[in-house]
Every structure is written in structure tokens, then in C-alpha cells.
Design a protein around this motif. Structure first.
Motif, PDB file in Angstrom:
ATOM      1  N   ALA A  74       0.853  -1.191   0.000  1.00  0.00           N
ATOM      2  CA  ALA A  74       0.000   0.000   0.000  1.00  0.00           C
ATOM      3  C   ALA A  74       0.887   1.239   0.000  1.00  0.00           C
ATOM      4  O   ALA A  74       2.038   1.202   0.440  1.00  0.00           O
ATOM      5  CB  ALA A  74      -0.918   0.018   1.225  1.00  0.00           C
ATOM      6  N   GLY A  75       0.334   2.328  -0.503  1.00  0.00           N
ATOM      7  CA  GLY A  75       1.045   3.598  -0.511  1.00  0.00           C
ATOM      8  C   GLY A  75       0.163   4.679   0.079  1.00  0.00           C
ATOM      9  O   GLY A  75      -1.067   4.618  -0.016  1.00  0.00           O
ATOM     10  N   ILE A  76       0.801   5.639   0.721  1.00  0.00           N
ATOM     11  CA  ILE A  76       0.037   6.758   1.262  1.00  0.00           C
ATOM     12  C   ILE A  76      -0.205   7.735   0.113  1.00  0.00           C
ATOM     13  O   ILE A  76       0.562   8.664  -0.132  1.00  0.00           O
ATOM     14  CB  ILE A  76       0.796   7.429   2.428  1.00  0.00           C
ATOM     15  N   ASP A  77      -1.271   7.478  -0.611  1.00  0.00           N
ATOM     16  CA  ASP A  77      -1.578   8.257  -1.801  1.00  0.00           C
ATOM     17  C   ASP A  77      -3.092   8.351  -1.986  1.00  0.00           C
ATOM     18  O   ASP A  77      -3.869   7.851  -1.167  1.00  0.00           O
ATOM     19  CB  ASP A  77      -0.914   7.636  -3.034  1.00  0.00           C
ATOM     20  N   LYS A  78      -3.493   8.974  -3.065  1.00  0.00           N
ATOM     21  CA  LYS A  78      -4.909   9.196  -3.326  1.00  0.00           C
ATOM     22  C   LYS A  78      -5.676   7.886  -3.414  1.00  0.00           C
ATOM     23  O   LYS A  78      -6.805   7.779  -2.917  1.00  0.00           O
ATOM     24  CB  LYS A  78      -5.078   9.993  -4.619  1.00  0.00           C
ATOM     25  N   GLU A  79      -5.070   6.878  -4.021  1.00  0.00           N
ATOM     26  CA  GLU A  79      -5.757   5.596  -4.192  1.00  0.00           C
ATOM     27  C   GLU A  79      -6.141   4.981  -2.848  1.00  0.00           C
ATOM     28  O   GLU A  79      -7.255   4.462  -2.676  1.00  0.00           O
ATOM     29  CB  GLU A  79      -4.870   4.625  -4.968  1.00  0.00           C
ATOM     30  N   LEU A  80      -5.223   5.045  -1.878  1.00  0.00           N
ATOM     31  CA  LEU A  80      -5.506   4.480  -0.563  1.00  0.00           C
ATOM     32  C   LEU A  80      -6.707   5.152   0.084  1.00  0.00           C
ATOM     33  O   LEU A  80      -7.613   4.500   0.598  1.00  0.00           O
ATOM     34  CB  LEU A  80      -4.280   4.603   0.348  1.00  0.00           C
ATOM     35  N   PHE A  81      -6.734   6.492   0.035  1.00  0.00           N
ATOM     36  CA  PHE A  81      -7.829   7.214   0.689  1.00  0.00           C
ATOM     37  C   PHE A  81      -9.122   7.134  -0.115  1.00  0.00           C
ATOM     38  O   PHE A  81     -10.210   7.219   0.459  1.00  0.00           O
ATOM     39  CB  PHE A  81      -7.407   8.657   0.964  1.00  0.00           C
ATOM     40  N   ASN A  82      -9.018   6.973  -1.437  1.00  0.00           N
ATOM     41  CA  ASN A  82     -10.225   6.722  -2.235  1.00  0.00           C
ATOM     42  C   ASN A  82     -10.917   5.452  -1.761  1.00  0.00           C
ATOM     43  O   ASN A  82     -12.140   5.414  -1.564  1.00  0.00           O
ATOM     44  CB  ASN A  82      -9.854   6.566  -3.715  1.00  0.00           C
ATOM     45  N   GLU A  83     -10.117   4.400  -1.581  1.00  0.00           N
ATOM     46  CA  GLU A  83     -10.692   3.127  -1.156  1.00  0.00           C
ATOM     47  C   GLU A  83     -11.199   3.208   0.284  1.00  0.00           C
ATOM     48  O   GLU A  83     -12.224   2.618   0.624  1.00  0.00           O
ATOM     49  CB  GLU A  83      -9.651   2.015  -1.304  1.00  0.00           C
ATOM     50  N   ALA A  84     -10.474   3.962   1.130  1.00  0.00           N
ATOM     51  CA  ALA A  84     -10.920   4.130   2.515  1.00  0.00           C
ATOM     52  C   ALA A  84     -12.259   4.852   2.566  1.00  0.00           C
ATOM     53  O   ALA A  84     -13.142   4.502   3.361  1.00  0.00           O
ATOM     54  CB  ALA A  84      -9.872   4.900   3.312  1.00  0.00           C
ATOM     55  N   LEU A  85     -12.442   5.856   1.716  1.00  0.00           N
ATOM     56  CA  LEU A  85     -13.708   6.579   1.656  1.00  0.00           C
ATOM     57  C   LEU A  85     -14.826   5.661   1.153  1.00  0.00           C
ATOM     58  O   LEU A  85     -15.922   5.620   1.731  1.00  0.00           O
ATOM     59  CB  LEU A  85     -13.580   7.792   0.733  1.00  0.00           C
ATOM     60  N   ASN A  86     -14.541   4.916   0.091  1.00  0.00           N
ATOM     61  CA  ASN A  86     -15.545   4.012  -0.474  1.00  0.00           C
ATOM     62  C   ASN A  86     -15.946   2.924   0.507  1.00  0.00           C
ATOM     63  O   ASN A  86     -17.093   2.457   0.510  1.00  0.00           O
ATOM     64  CB  ASN A  86     -15.012   3.382  -1.761  1.00  0.00           C
ATOM     65  N   ASN A  87     -14.983   2.517   1.347  1.00  0.00           N
ATOM     66  CA  ASN A  87     -15.253   1.450   2.315  1.00  0.00           C
ATOM     67  C   ASN A  87     -15.855   1.963   3.615  1.00  0.00           C
ATOM     68  O   ASN A  87     -16.172   1.183   4.513  1.00  0.00           O
ATOM     69  CB  ASN A  87     -13.962   0.686   2.632  1.00  0.00           C
ATOM     70  N   GLY A  88     -15.995   3.297   3.740  1.00  0.00           N
ATOM     71  CA  GLY A  88     -16.568   3.870   4.944  1.00  0.00           C
ATOM     72  C   GLY A  88     -15.593   3.989   6.099  1.00  0.00           C
ATOM     73  O   GLY A  88     -15.999   4.266   7.232  1.00  0.00           O
ATOM     74  N   ALA A  89     -14.283   3.802   5.821  1.00  0.00           N
ATOM     75  CA  ALA A  89     -13.274   3.903   6.887  1.00  0.00           C
ATOM     76  C   ALA A  89     -13.042   5.353   7.295  1.00  0.00           C
ATOM     77  O   ALA A  89     -12.634   5.635   8.425  1.00  0.00           O
ATOM     78  CB  ALA A  89     -11.961   3.266   6.440  1.00  0.00           C
TER      79      ALA A  89
END
Length: 284
Positions: free
Chosen positions: A213-228
Motif C-alpha cells: 500500500a502507498g500513502i496516496d490518493k488511491e488508498l484514501f479513495n478506497e478508505a472513503l468508499n469502504n466507509g473507513a
């Protein structure tokens, strides 16, 4: 990027996003909306901190007996923690793809992720300490000797780590320790890449890296989509990733008493606030 890994990082608070009005202090004296403690993925913060204390205790007692004691502890929590088992199994599967003679890990947090793959793959483990010394474990940690008692010339190490930021620990300690033994290192595997030039710095040493994993937009996109995380937290992380300096400046402008309030709190909050003033990131 693995959804499993991202879910586990947020589930265990290994990646923690702050509420809108309470950013985290970083050791550099800057502010940011998220904090990373990769080793929390072992189960939770309390368990991770307990294991850090065990590492310190075992090293202080005897460096030669430390690897087996710690490995035994990690094997125990592997059987009990869903997240730790998941990340360990992913590591083992990935590491199988590489050509190497032994796995190395550096004090302290690398040990969370380097020891069990060595055990499951029946590979020796090089335990590197902060002072540059190291011990070499074979036979699934049943036998450990000082690494200067073993001929490792021409052997290839695969270093397994928790987090790569600028790869400063690699350049300062891990790579030199391996090469001083006459071994080579061409690859490393870690859980998280902070995207702060670590990959480029490793490449300068002819070392390639892989991270889950990387601390980037993709990680937070998925976190938002997953409700994290929620939308407000997501927006803050995007602003920070785009321009960390502007993020801090805008926050301080919109919260004019923040530095004063942090100083009044005393302790680490005051220390970080005064460091920010000293470095010119904030005004008193």
C-alpha cells in the motif's frame, strides 16, 4: 493495491485520519491529517506497544536469545489475530517470488514482518540492531549466533520492513550492515510506502522495492468508499497530499489560537508547537 491490506490498516488504526479540527503533530514540527503506525496491524495499538516493549526487554537481556523469544511471541499472536495472519500470509506469498538466501529485519518494527516469513519459508533470519550489530538465526530460530561467526559472503539478503519513508534507515543502517557481512541486497519488501522519495533513494543503492500500500490518493479513495473515513477527512487528506505546507498554513490561519492552545497543554503538544515556531512553520 490490496483491499484486504487497506481494510486492515484502518481497522487496526495503523493508518489513522484525524477529525477536521484536530490534526496530528509530526516529529518534524509540522501538522498533518493522518498518522501511520504500521505495526498496529498486529492486532491493535495496545498489542503493538506491548510487543515493542518485549523487543526492548529481550534485546537488553541477551541479543542471542532475543530472536527465538520474539519469534515465539509473534507465532502466538499470528494464531490469534486475523489481521496479523492475513498480512503475514500475503508477505509469505510475495516473498516466494524472490531469489534470496536469507531474510533480514531491522530494530524494531521490521521484526513484526520479517521473522514469521523466515520461519514459514524455512529461511535464515538476520536480526539487525540499531547499533549496527546483528545475529543470524537458522533452523527456524532454534540456533542463533553472532553474524560475524558465520560466512555470509556472496549470500543474498531480502530485507522486510514495516514502512518506507525516505529509506533513511536502509541507507544509514540496514544496507551497510548487510554489505559489511559480504552479502548483497537487491530487493526489499515493505507494507507501506509513504511516497517521500524512498523508492528513488533505494534505487540509488541498486535496491528495488515492493509495497502492499502507498500513502496516496488511491488508498484514501478506497478508505472513503469502504466507509473507513468520511468526506471531510478525505478532503483534508487530499489537500495535504497536494501541498503539505499549504495545508498547515491554511489550518493555522483558520485556527488562530491553535499554537497558543497547544503550548498551554504542555508536554509533547507544547514541544511540537515550539518546534514549529523554531522552524518557522508557525508564529507564536
Amino acid at each position: 493495491m490490496s483491499n484486504q491490506v487497506i481494510d486492515a490498516l484502518f481497522k487496526t488504526n495503523a493508518v489513522r485520519v484525524a477529525p477536521e479540527d484536530t490534526p496530528f503533530w509530526y516529529t518534524s514540527g509540522t501538522l498533518g491529517p493522518f498518522y501511520i503506525n504500521t505495526h498496529f496491524i498486529i492486532k491493535d495499538e495496545a498489542t503493538a506497544n506491548d510487543y515493542l516493549k518485549r523487543i526492548e526487554t529481550y534485546i537488553a537481556e541477551d541479543k542471542l536469545t532475543m530472536p527465538k523469544k520474539l519469534f515465539t511471541d509473534f507465532l502466538d499472536i499470528y494464531e490469534k489475530s486475523e489481521t496479523f495472519k492475513m498480512i503475514t500470509d500475503l508477505l509469505v506469498d510475495k516473498i516466494k517470488e524472490y531469489d534470496f538466501d536469507y531474510i533480514s529485519g531491522g530494530e524494531r518494527r521490521d521484526f513484526f514482518f520479517s521473522m514469521l516469513p523466515a520461519y514459514f519459508l524455512n529461511k535464515p533470519h538476520l536480526t539487525i540492531f540499531k547499533d549496527g550489530s546483528s545475529v543470524y538465526s537458522t533452523d527456524k530460530f532454534e540456533n542463533t549466533v553472532s553474524s560475524d561467526k558465520v560466512d555470509l559472503k556472496g549470500k543474498k539478503a531480502l530485507h522486510v520492513a514495516d514502512l518506507i519513508t525516505e529509506a533513511s534507515s536502509y541507507l544509514r543502517a540496514w544496507i551497510p550492515a548487510i554489505r559489511e557481512l559480504g552479502s548483497e541486497i537487491t530487493d526489499t519488501v515493505a507494507i507501506i510506502d509513504r511516497h517521500q522519495n524512498g523508492e528513488a533513494n533505494l534505487k540509488s543503492e541498486n535496491v528495488s522495492m515492493f509495497t502492499f500500500a502507498g500513502i496516496d490518493k488511491e488508498l484514501f479513495n478506497e478508505a472513503l468508499n469502504n466507509g473507513a473515513i468520511n468526506q471531510a477527512q478525505y478532503d483534508l487528506t487530499m489537500k495535504f497530499l497536494e501541498n503539505p505546507t499549504a495545508y498547515m498554513q491554511d489550518f493555522l490561519v483558520s485556527h488562530p489560537t491553535f499554537i497558543k492552545d497547544q503550548i498551554a497543554l504542555g508536554g509533547k503538544a507544547e514541544q511540537r508547537a515550539r518546534l514549529a515556531i523554531e522552524k518557522g512553520f508557525a508564529k507564536e
